[in-house]
Design an enzyme around this catalytic site. Structure first.
Site, PDB file in Angstrom:
ATOM      1  N   LYS A  24      32.501  44.454  47.547  1.00 21.72           N
ATOM      2  CA  LYS A  24      33.025  43.091  47.463  1.00 21.72           C
ATOM      3  C   LYS A  24      34.348  43.065  48.212  1.00 21.72           C
ATOM      4  CE  LYS A  24      34.184  39.500  44.040  1.00 21.72           C
ATOM      5  NZ  LYS A  24      34.274  39.165  42.601  1.00 21.72           N
ATOM      6  N   SER A  66      31.808  37.077  36.756  1.00 23.18           N
ATOM      7  CA  SER A  66      31.590  37.149  38.214  1.00 23.18           C
ATOM      8  C   SER A  66      30.691  38.275  38.695  1.00 23.18           C
ATOM      9  CB  SER A  66      32.933  37.257  38.933  1.00 23.18           C
ATOM     10  OG  SER A  66      33.562  36.016  38.992  1.00 23.18           O
ATOM     11  N   SER A  83      31.816  34.979  41.046  1.00 25.17           N
ATOM     12  CA  SER A  83      32.386  35.019  42.361  1.00 25.17           C
ATOM     13  C   SER A  83      31.784  36.119  43.258  1.00 25.17           C
ATOM     14  CB  SER A  83      33.897  35.245  42.271  1.00 25.17           C
ATOM     15  OG  SER A  83      34.173  36.522  41.737  1.00 25.17           O
TER      16      SER A  83
END
Lengths: 95, 483
Positions: free
Chosen positions: B75, B174, B150
């Site tokens: 990420k 997330s 997210s």
């Protein structure tokens, strides 16, 4: 608690955030709605409840006061917007 | 070979079925062919192939690190030395960190090969990945829908079989919510289990890194190498790490699982409730027993979260000042103008909204009414869990109230968007570990069940998820376009 344009301006200044004039009303209404969500908490009596400081109640760990990291100024300043002679440059603050 | 799990990849690399270079080359071609999903912000093919080549050489020389030559992606919230790290923000559009996050170092040390950095909501603030400066991510199951957020890029990349596993972070859901929306498995460990060093901060008392992959077994293999104490993170927990992959085959017999009545109410779609009942039936067959429990303050989790998280975000993001790194506005007239315009230009709409809410909640006269009140509510929510864990080993519920929604469906109403995390936020507020596991399809869209464990019970969560995946095949389902 309704947030109005004046409050948005005050808070934006505290946050050092420029907000476009034409968006102030929208931010005010969005903030009002989110804060209204938070008002659900008002119905709960929390007089005898401690605020939670840490999920697993850990306390701050202390380390030995010894030098470990070496100077990385050049590496860090290589990614700065403006530097000179090891200093970060900003607009003039003192006349 | 893009459908292989890490467990299979390890065997195939060891047996010489294919090399890391061949596998990485194939996946890089897939990433290029699936650009429309927008799962990646940065792909560094040259760097990845170099690392894969070195892994192959090391294997030939007898090395055998646990993830040697295994492709993953990070990420874009994890700092990677020499590789641009944007956090999905214009503020960090050109930010190249001079150091690695501990998670990146640990996964490098385990031999993994990073293919690139995955897309995400700006500064991890969002539940749909629509808040990325680098554009929305499409859900591979239906490209008119969101992948969740997210960690939306991380979830979509795994679901589209572009990479077998990714890192993610979870502040209010997330990892788990995008895992559910994309039909993959994702675990958020106990707060403090995975180092936050070099993981760009959003809400420091809630943020936790974790693993996303198609199976619980792969999540365990990744977490084996990610978890552990880090003296560079002041909230890292100094206690031994369980053998996650070693405990996958434990029996589920006798396990007591709590069903909170608050998780099966009107907030939940009937179709998802049905899939959960089927999952409960499967786990019952495996020997688990179910007990109704009461988490009476759960309805206060979203209100408390949307005070605590913005408050901590407003404090954390004050570091972006246009002076030391990140975006700087052109021609500032004075220092205040430099701060205000750099931040206004660098941050997107949702981030600004949360900074304003957080600053308001922390400002003079409101601190007690909002922040302290929310921290007290947080304590009540945590106490509910403590009481529940006196009775049960873990808690089962839905990950999300609905399957993936349409792009732009919730963008006009922040509160509607926030309510997507109604079932995931409580675990963050209490600091507990949670995992989302695929448990069905609703209108051909994947949905997930969530297991929340007691502190440091990641091994137990992964074990139960793995056993569930031995008797179900939801985790093997793929978007129709994947061949």
């Amino acid at each position: 608690m309704a947030v109005d344009a004046k409050v948005v301006a005050q808070i934006a200044h505290l946050a050092r955030l420029h907000i476009d004039e034409n968006l102030v009303t929208e931010y005010a209404s969005e903030m009002t709605r989110v804060l209204a969500l938070a008002e659900a908490m008002d119905d709960v009596d929390t007089d005898n409840v401690e605020p939670m400081a840490h999920p697993t109640h850990a306390v701050q760990r202390l380390r030995e006061d010894a030098v470990k990291e070496t100077g990385q100024r050049d590496a860090f300043q290589a990614i700065a917007p403006a530097v000179e002679g090891g200093h970060y440059l900003v607009p003039q603050v003192i006349e | 070979m893009h459908k292989d799990t890490i467990a299979t990849i390890r065997q195939n690399l060891a047996s010489g079925q294919y090399s890391s270079t061949e596998l990485c080359q194939h996946l890089l071609e897939r990433i290029a062919a699936h650009k429309d999903i927008n799962a990646f912000i940065e792909v560094n093919a040259e760097h990845a192939l170099d690392a894969a080549g070195k892994a192959d050489e090391r294997r030939a020389a007898g090395a055998a690190e646990p993830l040697l030559g295994v492709p993953i992606a990070h990420k874009d919230i994890f700092c990677t030395r020499g590789v641009r790290t944007t956090c999905g923000s214009r503020m960090l559009e050109n930010f190249v960190p001079p150091y690695n996050a501990t998670v990146v170092d640990k996964l490098n040390a385990a031999g993994s090969v990073s293919l690139g950095k995955t897309n995400m909501d700006e500064f991890a603030m969002g539940s749909s990945n629509e808040n990325s400066y680098f554009g929305a991510v499409a859900n591979p199951w239906d490209t008119s829908r969101v992948p969740g957020g997210s960690s939306g890029g991380s979830a979509a990349a795994v679901a589209a079989r572009l990479v077998p596993a990714t890192t993610g972070t979870d502040t209010g859901g997330s990892i788990r919510q995008p895992a559910a929306f994309c039909g993959i498995t994702g675990i958020k460990p106990t707060y403090g289990r995975v180092s936050r060093y070099g993981m760009i901060a959003f809400a420091s008392s809630l943020d936790q890194g974790g693993a996303m992959a198609t199976t619980a077994e792969d999540c365990a293999l990744l977490l084996d190498s990610m978890a552990g104490f880090d003296e560079n993170d002041s909230t890292s927990i100094d206690q031994p790490v369980d053998d996650y992959s070693g405990e996958l085959n434990n029996s589920v017999k006798g396990l007591k699982i709590g069903l909170p009545k608050q998780y099966f109410g009107s907030d939940l779609s009937a179709a998802i409730a049905d899939t959960l009942q089927q999952a409960i039936a499967e786990l019952t067959k495996l020997g688990a027993t179910f007990i109704d429990i009461d988490l009476q303050n759960q309805h206060l989790a979203v209100p408390a979260y949307y005070v605590v998280a913005p408050a901590e975000c407003s404090s954390n993001l004050s570091r972006f000042d246009g002076v030391r790194y990140g975006h700087r506005c052109a021609d500032p007239v004075d220092l205040e103008d430099l701060y205000k315009r750099s931040r206004a230009e660098g941050f997107g709409r949702e981030v600004k909204r949360r900074i304003l809410i957080g600053t308001y909640a922390l400002s003079a006269g409101y601190y007690d009414a909002y922040y302290i009140k929310a921290q007290k509510i947080r304590n009540l929510i945590s106490q509910d869990f403590t009481k529940a864990f006196a009775q049960v080993d873990m808690i089962l519920g839905p990950t999300t109230p609905t399957p993936a929604f349409k792009l732009n469906e919730n963008t006009s109403d922040p509160v509607a968007m926030y309510l997507n995390d109604i079932f995931t936020i409580p675990a963050n507020l209490a600091g507990l570990p949670g995992i989302s596991v695929p448990c069905g399809l609703v209108d051909n869209l994947p949905v997930g069940l969530q297991l929340v464990g007691n502190y440091f019970k990641e091994a137990q969560l992964l074990n139960v998820a793995h056993q569930f995946q031995q008797v179900t095949d939801w985790h093997t389902k793929m978007p129709a376009s994947i061949t």
